[in-house]
Design a protein around this motif. Structure first.
Motif, PDB file in Angstrom:
ATOM      1  N   ASP A 117       5.516   9.620  16.694  1.00  0.00           N
ATOM      2  CA  ASP A 117       5.084  10.277  17.945  1.00  0.00           C
ATOM      3  C   ASP A 117       3.586   9.968  18.238  1.00  0.00           C
ATOM      4  OD1 ASP A 117       7.177  11.989  18.916  1.00  0.00           O
ATOM      5  OD2 ASP A 117       7.079  12.582  16.610  1.00  0.00           O
TER       6      ASP A 117
ATOM      7  N   TYR B   3       0.958  -1.141  -0.157  1.00  0.00           N
ATOM      8  CA  TYR B   3      -0.100  -0.042   0.100  1.00  0.00           C
ATOM      9  C   TYR B   3       0.618   1.246   0.181  1.00  0.00           C
ATOM     10  CZ  TYR B   3      -4.015  -2.936   1.091  1.00  0.00           C
ATOM     11  OH  TYR B   3      -4.880  -4.041   1.172  1.00  0.00           O
TER      12      TYR B   3
ATOM     13  N   THR C  90      -0.429  10.148   6.116  1.00  0.00           N
ATOM     14  CA  THR C  90      -1.721   9.736   6.372  1.00  0.00           C
ATOM     15  C   THR C  90      -1.634   9.161   7.883  1.00  0.00           C
ATOM     16  OG1 THR C  90      -1.407   7.893   5.529  1.00  0.00           O
ATOM     17  CG2 THR C  90      -2.447   9.292   3.917  1.00  0.00           C
TER      18      THR C  90
ATOM     19  N   LYS D  18       8.212  15.675  24.001  1.00  0.00           N
ATOM     20  CA  LYS D  18       9.102  14.954  23.153  1.00  0.00           C
ATOM     21  C   LYS D  18      10.571  15.695  23.267  1.00  0.00           C
ATOM     22  CE  LYS D  18      10.008  14.318  18.088  1.00  0.00           C
ATOM     23  NZ  LYS D  18       9.239  14.393  16.862  1.00  0.00           N
TER      24      LYS D  18
ATOM     25  N   ILE E   8      -5.275  -0.764   7.006  1.00  0.00           N
ATOM     26  CA  ILE E   8      -5.835   0.044   7.963  1.00  0.00           C
ATOM     27  C   ILE E   8      -6.846   0.991   7.377  1.00  0.00           C
ATOM     28  CG2 ILE E   8      -5.270   1.775   9.930  1.00  0.00           C
ATOM     29  CD1 ILE E   8      -2.443   0.625   9.615  1.00  0.00           C
TER      30      ILE E   8
ATOM     31  N   GLY F 119       0.455   5.309   1.126  1.00  0.00           N
ATOM     32  CA  GLY F 119      -0.183   6.226   1.625  1.00  0.00           C
ATOM     33  C   GLY F 119       0.249   7.488   0.946  1.00  0.00           C
ATOM     34  N   GLY F 120       0.712   8.268   1.874  1.00  0.00           N
ATOM     35  CA  GLY F 120       1.234   9.670   1.669  1.00  0.00           C
ATOM     36  C   GLY F 120       2.844   9.707   0.905  1.00  0.00           C
ATOM     37  N   GLY F 121       3.346   8.451   1.091  1.00  0.00           N
ATOM     38  CA  GLY F 121       4.375   7.982   0.338  1.00  0.00           C
ATOM     39  C   GLY F 121       5.582   8.602   1.290  1.00  0.00           C
ATOM     40  N   THR F 122       5.627   9.403   2.230  1.00  0.00           N
ATOM     41  CA  THR F 122       6.828  10.276   2.812  1.00  0.00           C
ATOM     42  C   THR F 122       7.787   9.056   3.480  1.00  0.00           C
ATOM     43  OG1 THR F 122       5.535  10.358   5.118  1.00  0.00           O
ATOM     44  CG2 THR F 122       5.427  12.037   3.227  1.00  0.00           C
ATOM     45  N   ASN F 123       7.402   7.843   3.733  1.00  0.00           N
ATOM     46  CA  ASN F 123       8.431   6.977   4.148  1.00  0.00           C
ATOM     47  C   ASN F 123       8.545   5.896   3.221  1.00  0.00           C
ATOM     48  OD1 ASN F 123       8.478   4.306   6.692  1.00  0.00           O
ATOM     49  ND2 ASN F 123       9.873   5.776   6.280  1.00  0.00           N
ATOM     50  N   LEU F 124       7.438   5.458   2.613  1.00  0.00           N
ATOM     51  CA  LEU F 124       7.768   4.257   1.643  1.00  0.00           C
ATOM     52  C   LEU F 124       8.512   4.732   0.260  1.00  0.00           C
ATOM     53  CD1 LEU F 124       7.468   1.456   0.856  1.00  0.00           C
ATOM     54  CD2 LEU F 124       5.163   1.915  -0.078  1.00  0.00           C
TER      55      LEU F 124
HETATM   56  C1  LIG Z   1      12.437  14.011   7.309  1.00  0.00           C
HETATM   57  C2  LIG Z   1      11.295  12.864   7.848  1.00  0.00           C
HETATM   58  C3  LIG Z   1      11.115  13.441   9.350  1.00  0.00           C
HETATM   59  C4  LIG Z   1      10.074  12.888  10.100  1.00  0.00           C
HETATM   60  N1  LIG Z   1       9.901  12.967  11.670  1.00  0.00           N
HETATM   61  C5  LIG Z   1       8.905  12.458  12.059  1.00  0.00           C
HETATM   62  C6  LIG Z   1       8.760  12.514  13.451  1.00  0.00           C
HETATM   63  O1  LIG Z   1       9.408  13.492  14.071  1.00  0.00           O
HETATM   64  N2  LIG Z   1       7.766  11.945  14.153  1.00  0.00           N
HETATM   65  C7  LIG Z   1       7.055  11.151  13.603  1.00  0.00           C
HETATM   66  O2  LIG Z   1       6.177  10.304  14.163  1.00  0.00           O
HETATM   67  N3  LIG Z   1       7.169  10.967  12.196  1.00  0.00           N
HETATM   68  C8  LIG Z   1       7.996  11.567  11.493  1.00  0.00           C
HETATM   69  N4  LIG Z   1       8.394  11.202   9.999  1.00  0.00           N
HETATM   70  C9  LIG Z   1       7.661  10.114   9.637  1.00  0.00           C
HETATM   71  C10 LIG Z   1       6.554  10.516   8.967  1.00  0.00           C
HETATM   72  O3  LIG Z   1       5.531  10.756  10.021  1.00  0.00           O
HETATM   73  C11 LIG Z   1       5.809   9.204   8.196  1.00  0.00           C
HETATM   74  O4  LIG Z   1       6.741   9.161   6.877  1.00  0.00           O
HETATM   75  C12 LIG Z   1       4.447   9.094   7.926  1.00  0.00           C
HETATM   76  O5  LIG Z   1       3.395   9.183   9.049  1.00  0.00           O
HETATM   77  C13 LIG Z   1       3.938   7.910   6.963  1.00  0.00           C
HETATM   78  O6  LIG Z   1       2.697   8.037   6.578  1.00  0.00           O
HETATM   79  P1  LIG Z   1       2.514   8.123   4.982  1.00  0.00           P
HETATM   80  O7  LIG Z   1       0.967   8.273   4.718  1.00  0.00           O
HETATM   81  O8  LIG Z   1       3.302   8.981   4.064  1.00  0.00           O
HETATM   82  O9  LIG Z   1       3.031   6.725   4.723  1.00  0.00           O
HETATM   83  P2  LIG Z   1       3.650   5.733   3.603  1.00  0.00           P
HETATM   84  O10 LIG Z   1       5.094   6.387   3.395  1.00  0.00           O
HETATM   85  O11 LIG Z   1       2.922   6.082   2.234  1.00  0.00           O
HETATM   86  O12 LIG Z   1       3.534   4.353   3.913  1.00  0.00           O
HETATM   87  C14 LIG Z   1       4.160   3.790   5.083  1.00  0.00           C
HETATM   88  C15 LIG Z   1       4.050   2.380   5.361  1.00  0.00           C
HETATM   89  O13 LIG Z   1       2.447   2.122   5.590  1.00  0.00           O
HETATM   90  C16 LIG Z   1       2.051   1.347   4.615  1.00  0.00           C
HETATM   91  N5  LIG Z   1       0.799   1.716   4.655  1.00  0.00           N
HETATM   92  C17 LIG Z   1       0.003   3.207   4.483  1.00  0.00           C
HETATM   93  N6  LIG Z   1      -1.151   3.365   4.407  1.00  0.00           N
HETATM   94  C18 LIG Z   1      -1.532   2.061   5.000  1.00  0.00           C
HETATM   95  C19 LIG Z   1      -2.632   1.553   5.244  1.00  0.00           C
HETATM   96  N7  LIG Z   1      -3.743   2.487   5.191  1.00  0.00           N
HETATM   97  N8  LIG Z   1      -2.952   0.219   5.681  1.00  0.00           N
HETATM   98  C20 LIG Z   1      -1.719  -0.492   5.786  1.00  0.00           C
HETATM   99  N9  LIG Z   1      -0.584  -0.022   5.647  1.00  0.00           N
HETATM  100  C21 LIG Z   1      -0.233   1.192   5.140  1.00  0.00           C
HETATM  101  C22 LIG Z   1       2.846   1.183   3.539  1.00  0.00           C
HETATM  102  O14 LIG Z   1       2.720   0.242   2.804  1.00  0.00           O
HETATM  103  C23 LIG Z   1       4.051   1.408   3.804  1.00  0.00           C
HETATM  104  O15 LIG Z   1       4.704   0.541   4.191  1.00  0.00           O
HETATM  105  C24 LIG Z   1       9.293  11.754   9.600  1.00  0.00           C
HETATM  106  C25 LIG Z   1       9.496  11.693   8.042  1.00  0.00           C
HETATM  107  C26 LIG Z   1      10.512  12.145   7.413  1.00  0.00           C
HETATM  108  C27 LIG Z   1      10.831  12.121   5.838  1.00  0.00           C
END
Ligand SMILES: Cc1cc2nc3c(=O)[nH]c(=O)nc-3n(C[C@H](O)[C@H](O)[C@H](O)COP(=O)(O)OP(=O)(O)OC[C@H]3O[C@@H](n4cnc5c(N)ncnc54)[C@H](O)[C@@H]3O)c2cc1C
Length: 328
Positions: A163, A26, A106, A229, A211, A28-33
């Motif tokens: 967090d 999956y 997300t 924090k 989820i 989501g916002g892609g910020t981690n994957l």
């Molecule tokens: C520079 C940087 C600093 C950051 N600092 C912090 C911080 O201080 N504190 C903090 O908490 N976070 C921090 N983050 C992390 C950020 O909060 C996460 O990257 C973000 O919450 C992930 O959400 P996303 O929707 O972009 O997930 P994605 O990157 O799209 O997905 C992440 C994972 O979740 C899975 N996934 C996504 N949606 C679902 C779903 N609905 N059901 C099942 N699986 C799913 C994907 O397959 C993947 O494995 C930071 C990120 C960066 C890049």
């Protein structure tokens, strides 16, 4: 980055069909994957983009609040139902990442983000049991300042970086999921796993499960709550140690109920019910707060570079509880 297919299903049912393809994940916002894909740490064959599914509402539900999995972190943090009823959740969200990242990330993705252990993140390190089970853990003999002091195993000492998840543990949220075998609810304490002998598996989500929502249960008292924090920079940094503290005081000012969770110290948000029980019946004060803090870090096993986290955690617990108690 390895080539991959991209699909954007219009319904949850279609997403569940798409995710059945081998090697799919999956998005989501892609910020981690997407970061992990750029690094070569993750290389899914198919990205199933779920971030536009109609799961982006926040509403009252069964006396509490239901937050759709596709709600952006920034929207959840600013929503009146979250801010007013569960301030600790709002505070935790606002302490994470940057405004731009929170606008993309997300709620579902936040729960599923991977550890920030450098040895996991960077595939040029050969040893990582999370990436390659059985290859070893480079963090144990390596630079482990950010790593776990509680609940780790000889296979992995990574910490969960979220967090939000620390606050969700404290308010005992429930994760709603849909999968090939139907829907189910997962209590937050059971959602993430300790590393044990299988550190590659972060959560108890089954293959293909999506989820769909996070439920914040009815609690008359989480208004008296605080998220603290501690980090190297004031913003845009992951927690060295964090604490979500929630207190309920009776009319005489004694603690009727307490919830405590810690971040930055373990592979999942760290809760010890005995530490919360220690507080019940006492008036707020440094002595009882310190006793709860000692209980929370009981059994801590620091590594070469993170011994400072043990006392930092104790002090952070006392400060977070003091801040919660001081609220009116
Ligand atoms: C520079 C940087 C600093 C950051 N600092 C912090 C911080 O201080 N504190 C903090 O908490 N976070 C921090 N983050 C992390 C950020 O909060 C996460 O990257 C973000 O919450 C992930 O959400 P996303 O929707 O972009 O997930 P994605 O990157 O799209 O997905 C992440 C994972 O979740 C899975 N996934 C996504 N949606 C679902 C779903 N609905 N059901 C099942 N699986 C799913 C994907 O397959 C993947 O494995 C930071 C990120 C960066 C890049």
């Amino acid at each position: 980055m390895r080539p991959f297919q991209y699909t954007r299903p219009a319904s949850v049912a279609n997403a569940l069909v798409s995710i059945a393809q081998p090697g799919s994940k999956y998005l989501g916002g892609g910020t981690n994957l997407v970061d992990l894909m750029r690094m070569g740490t993750e290389s899914p064959a198919v990205l199933v983009d779920v971030h536009r599914l109609p799961l982006a509402t926040i509403e009252e539900h069964a006396g509490g609040v239901r937050i759709g999995a596709m709600v952006r972190n920034s929207d959840a943090a600013e929503h009146p139902l979250v801010r007013e009823r569960y301030p600790v959740v709002s505070q935790a969200l606002l302490s994470g990442a940057s405004a731009q990242l929170r606008n993309m990330a997300t709620m579902g993705g936040n729960l599923m983000q991977r550890t920030r252990c450098e040895y996991f993140y960077d595939p040029t390190f050969q040893e990582c049991n999370k990436r390659h089970p059985g290859s070893g853990c480079a963090a144990i003999p390596g630079y482990n300042r950010m790593h776990a002091i509680l609940g780790a195993s000889p296979q992995c000492i990574a910490v969960h970086p979220s967090d939000l998840c620390v606050a969700l543990a404290a308010v005992e949220a429930v994760v709603q999921v849909r999968g090939p075998r139907g829907s189910r609810s997962i209590p937050f304490a059971d959602f993430h796993r300790l590393p044990g002998a299988t550190p590659a598996i972060d959560t108890n989500l089954r293959p293909g499960e999506l989820i769909t929502a996070i439920d914040l249960p009815p609690m008359p008292w989480p208004r008296r709550s605080h998220y603290l924090k501690i980090r190297d920079r004031h913003s845009y940094a992951f927690a060295l140690v964090s604490v979500a503290a929630v207190l309920d005081l009776d009319s005489a000012g004694a603690i009727r109920n307490a919830r405590l969770a810690m971040g930055g110290v373990a592979h999942k948000p760290w809760r010890v019910p005995a530490a919360e029980q220690l507080l019940v019946g006492s008036k707020p004060g440094d002595e009882v707060f310190r006793a709860a803090a000692n209980e929370l870090v009981r059994g801590a096993r620091p590594h070469r570079y993170n011994g400072f986290k043990v006392e930092l955690a104790r002090r952070a617990v006392v400060r977070a509880l003091s801040s919660a108690a001081a609220l009116v």
